[in-house]
Design a protein around this motif. Structure first.
Motif, PDB file in Angstrom:
ATOM      1  N   MET A 172       2.541   1.586  -3.494  1.00  0.00           N
ATOM      2  CA  MET A 172       1.602   2.063  -4.524  1.00  0.00           C
ATOM      3  C   MET A 172       1.312   3.546  -4.352  1.00  0.00           C
ATOM      4  N   THR A 173       1.173   3.979  -3.100  1.00  0.00           N
ATOM      5  CA  THR A 173       0.886   5.386  -2.836  1.00  0.00           C
ATOM      6  C   THR A 173       2.046   6.277  -3.294  1.00  0.00           C
TER       7      THR A 173
ATOM      8  N   ALA B 265       0.831  -1.207   0.000  1.00  0.00           N
ATOM      9  CA  ALA B 265       0.000   0.000   0.000  1.00  0.00           C
ATOM     10  C   ALA B 265       0.866   1.257   0.000  1.00  0.00           C
ATOM     11  N   ILE B 266       1.934   1.244   0.781  1.00  0.00           N
ATOM     12  CA  ILE B 266       2.826   2.405   0.823  1.00  0.00           C
ATOM     13  C   ILE B 266       3.535   2.562  -0.524  1.00  0.00           C
TER      14      ILE B 266
END
Ligand SMILES: Nc1ncnc2c1ncn2[C@@H]1O[C@H](COP(=O)(O)OP(=O)(O)O)[C@@H](O)[C@H]1O
Ligand SMILES: [Mg+2]
Lengths: 144, 213
Positions: A92-93, A89-90
């Motif tokens: 991709m962000t 998630a990090i």
């Protein structure tokens, strides 16, 4: 005061330093940590540095820059440095935002990071060749 | 339970493990459950308030006093999540408020059962905008508003009465070279946003972002 529960340990692991980041790291704490780590590199004989961010729940552009700068500085001091444990998630962000970590070695997790630094798992059972050991004992060839 | 959605037990554990070691977090929660005479699988939106009360009493023994207020706030918000989560407004005057604002953003997302990527997007945008207030306008406020529904969304609004951003076009073009950071806070927030608006002038800046969860 608040800093107490944010204390980040710098762990010595043989000739490496391991910095496991956890929870929510303030800008101030990240800056102070960078200074502490670089100072420890100067005064210790550490040859490698692992920054493990598995425990971080959030990394924004600022923290990302601080961590890249720390890694680059450590590299300039001659320390092999790797950042590991970035969650999908990090990643991709940061990717969507256009944040890059050029020139910084990244590893999937701590195992891969240590692997890159040259560590191998050797369990006692793998190596212990009983027959050979007994032979050595009998011929008195065991060192000391 | 649908896979990927956290139950109340996991949500409480998540909050606790940000303040306690994993072992202590588990211990505190299981003791609070035992005291409420509940099994783990009986913990839901209805029974949560009771358990959270017990946790808060136990947490006082283990958690740093300086962090206790924020822990209690998070737990209380979690316990009332049976209803739609409330909007949160955070006054932003300093570094600690950046942490506070992104924790609020995260919690609202979790109450709306957002996935990890959405939580990350919201928390990151909140963090970028809150930091800009502290760095460039000194003070202002942030509002994080949940918009429930079939397509649940979160609205993030950052308001300050600082000096404004004269070179906004260049910043949004992505070619801006920042002296103070990566120069990706605003344009990065725009790239993460499903809706983005910025109003800036000599009397201050207002940034609004909407993210679909
Ligand atoms: N709220 C604000 N008030 C005044 N100026 C701002 C504000 N937010 C951002 N800026 C200006 O816009 C620039 C770009 O901000 P940002 O995209 O967050 O990148 P960075 O903070 O890394 O420089 C900043 O360098 C600053 O000059
Ligand atoms: Mg910024």
């Amino acid at each position: 005061m608040e800093e107490q529960y944010e204390r980040i340990p710098i762990i010595k692991l043989w000739d490496q330093l391991l910095v496991p980041l956890q929870g929510d790291v303030t800008d101030e704490r990240a800056d102070r940590l960078s200074e502490e780590v670089l100072e420890r590199l100067r005064t210790s004989d550490a040859r490698g540095l692992v920054i493990d961010i598995t425990g971080l729940w959030m990394v924004d552009s600022h923290l990302c820059a601080t961590l890249s700068n720390l890694a680059s500085s450590a590299q300039l001091m001659g320390t092999r440095t790797v950042i590991c444990g970035m969650s999908p998630a990090i990643a991709m962000t940061l990717q969507t935002m256009g944040v890059e970590m050029r020139g910084v070695r990244m590893a999937l997790d701590l195992e891969e990071a240590l692997d890159w630094l040259g560590f191998r798992v050797v369990r006692p059972d793998d190596e212990l060749d009983l027959d050979a050991t007994v032979d050595d004992l009998e011929t008195g060839e065991v060192a000391n | 339970m649908v896979k990927g959605i956290k139950d109340v037990h996991e949500q409480i554990l998540d909050v606790l493990s940000r303040y306690l070691s994993p072992l202590n977090a588990k211990g505190v929660l299981s003791r609070a459950l035992a005291r409420a005479d509940l099994r783990r699988d009986q913990l839901d939106d209805v029974t949560a308030p009771q358990v959270v009360g017990n946790i808060q009493r136990a947490a006082r023994l283990f958690v740093d006093p300086a962090a206790l207020a924020q822990l209690e706030e998070e737990l209380t918000r979690l316990a009332s999540s049976g209803q739609a989560p409330a909007a949160v407004k955070v006054q932003v005057n300093g570094e600690r408020d950046i942490v506070k604002a992104r924790a609020a953003g995260r919690q609202i997302c979790e109450q709306l059962r957002a996935n990890a990527f959405s939580v990350q997007k919201v928390a990151t945008v909140v963090s970028e905008l809150a930091r800009n207030i502290v760095s460039y306008a000194e003070q202002g406020h942030m509002e994080v508003t949940p918009i429930p529904g079939g397509r649940a969304r979160v609205r993030i609004v950052a308001v300050d009465d600082g000096p404004g951003i004269p070179n906004l076009a260049r910043i949004l073009s992505g070619k801006y070279r920042s002296k103070t950071g990566l120069g990706l806070g605003i344009v990065g927030s725009k790239r993460l946003a499903d809706k983005f608006d910025i109003q800036t002038g000599r009397h201050g800046t207002t940034v609004s972002v909407e993210i679909v969860l």
